[in-house]
Design an enzyme around this catalytic site. Structure first.
Site, short mmCIF file in Angstrom:
data_model
loop_
_atom_site.label_atom_id
_atom_site.label_comp_id
_atom_site.label_asym_id
_atom_site.label_seq_id
_atom_site.Cartn_x
_atom_site.Cartn_y
_atom_site.Cartn_z
NE ARG A 126 -27.09 34.83 70.75
CZ ARG A 126 -27.57 35.26 69.75
NH1 ARG A 126 -28.18 36.81 69.23
NH2 ARG A 126 -27.88 35.06 68.25
CD GLU A 173 -37.07 38.49 72.13
OE1 GLU A 173 -35.71 38.67 73.57
OE2 GLU A 173 -36.67 38.00 71.40
CE LYS A 190 -30.71 32.72 68.11
NZ LYS A 190 -31.76 33.27 68.21
#
Ligand code: COI
Length: 385
Positions: free
Chosen positions: A130, A268, A232
């Site tokens: 990721r 989210e 992220k």
């Protein structure tokens, strides 16, 4: 007492190895204070000489531990071999890309202590992958998967006395990748730094494991299509603090965001993904560019399918959420958190929680695997002793 002394003597011998050949501890990269700290800290660095921590009340706070891992890279270059450093402040150019333009990524991984004392890391390769994808989006080079996993393992081993006893929490690893070189015009930095920090943690939310009371936000957005919601990046988090603090001041645990285009589909919570349960069906928003591809989210999908649930990844209208039997959140930091209520436009709906909830069943399996109690059929755990 005698036992304790024997253990600490062994620790002393081992810690000398920690300070010399086993670990490449580079002194003096950072502040003088950090460099001085190594001499006293290295003598105490072993798991059984447990850190002086109240393991019952860890919460989720940054706690200084013994070591952090640092690795650097020039633009267009490859990350060179990294090193463990004493934990401490870092030196950074005031013009660093990360400070001026937010060129930075974060990750979160947990290490657990098993009943037999061995240490397990949960799926660090997924975080490495990721980070690589995020780095590409943020115009940064990234460590290879092997370099990333090696750095995380070294950080756990060097801080093993900070890994909580079984059942008391975990050692949270926080890998950071940042543009550390100076910039003035908007452009990628010329130098990049990868750091791994470690801190013992337990529950993320201040009310412990009590069900969450979420507020559906329809004024502020978290992410937009083709933006950076799915990576992220550090800049995804400061932008949600206003909505979050407003909701917390009104007594809510956190905020659930809607899609920015229609204000109709759930996305989210800032630090976790969301799932709904209706009968035998479990649904979660699909990874569409605005949703973070959580590692815990993926594990829960696989565990739920294994338990015979029908799992759907798709758009979920907020009306369907309000009609669910159950709602829960997933994330590395958060774990699996039951949602007790959702408030949307002055309407509050309560959901099933407690031992009978589907999320309790799924969480038992996940935690059992993470702690090495249940069989790890998928090979998710990495043994690091
Ligand atoms: C994690 O779950 O590890 C995260 O990175 C979320 C964080 C923003 C607390």
């Amino acid at each position: 007492m005698l036992n304790g002394r024997r253990l600490c003597l062994r620790n002393l011998v081992e810690s000398v190895r920690v300070g010399s050949s086993l670990f490449k501890v580079r002194r003096g990269y950072n502040s003088v204070a950090a460099a001085q700290a190594v001499s006293s800290q290295s003598l105490a660095s072993d798991a059984e000489c447990a850190a002086d921590v109240d393991w019952e009340n860890l919460g989720f706070n940054p706690r200084p531990t013994d070591y952090m891992y640092i690795m650097k890279c020039a633009k267009e270059g490859n990350f060179e071999e990294g090193q463990l450093n004493p934990y401490g402040n870092i030196e950074l150019s005031p013009y660093a890309g990360v400070l001026n333009y937010g060129q930075g990524l974060l990750e979160g991984i947990k290490a657990y202590r098993k009943e037999d004392g061995r240490l397990l890391l949960f799926r660090p390769d997924q975080n490495a992958i990721r980070m690589k994808m995020g780095a590409e989006r943020m115009c940064m080079p990234s460590p290879s998967v092997d370099q990333f996993v090696h750095a995380v393992k070294q950080t756990v081993l060097a801080n093993k006395r900070w890994v909580p006893p079984p059942g008391k929490g975990s050692l949270y690893l926080r890998p950071l990748l940042m543009g550390s070189g100076p910039v003035l015009g908007v452009a990628p930095a010329q130098e990049f730094t990868f750091i791994v920090l470690a801190s013992p943690v337990s529950n993320y939310f201040k009310d412990g494991y009590a069900p969450l009371n979420l507020y559906v936000e329809d004024e502020f957005d978290r992410a937009s299509p083709r933006g950076t919601g799915s990576v992220k990046t550090i800049s995804n988090y400061a932008t949600v603090m206003k909505a979050q603090s407003r909701a917390k001041n009104r007594g809510f645990s956190d905020v659930l965001y809607l899609d920015s285009q229609n204000k109709r589909y759930i996305e989210e919570v800032a630090a976790c993904n969301i799932f709904i349960v209706k009968g035998n069906m479990i649904a979660t928003p699909a990874i569409n560019g605005t949703i973070l591809a959580g590692v815990t989210r993926r594990c829960i999908i696989e565990i739920a399918q294994d338990h015979g649930y029908h799992v759907e990844e798709r758009s979920i209208p907020v009306d369907e959420l309000m009609d669910a039997d159950e709602v829960f959140c997933t994330g590395t930091a958060v774990g699996v958190a039951s949602v007790g209520s959702i408030t949307y436009r002055n309407k509050r709906v309560e959901f099933r929680t407690g031992a009978q909830a589907v999320c309790a069943e799924l969480n038992t399996t996940l935690v059992g695997i993470q702690r090495g109690i249940l069989e790890d059929k998928n090979g998710w755990n990495v043994d690091i002793d």
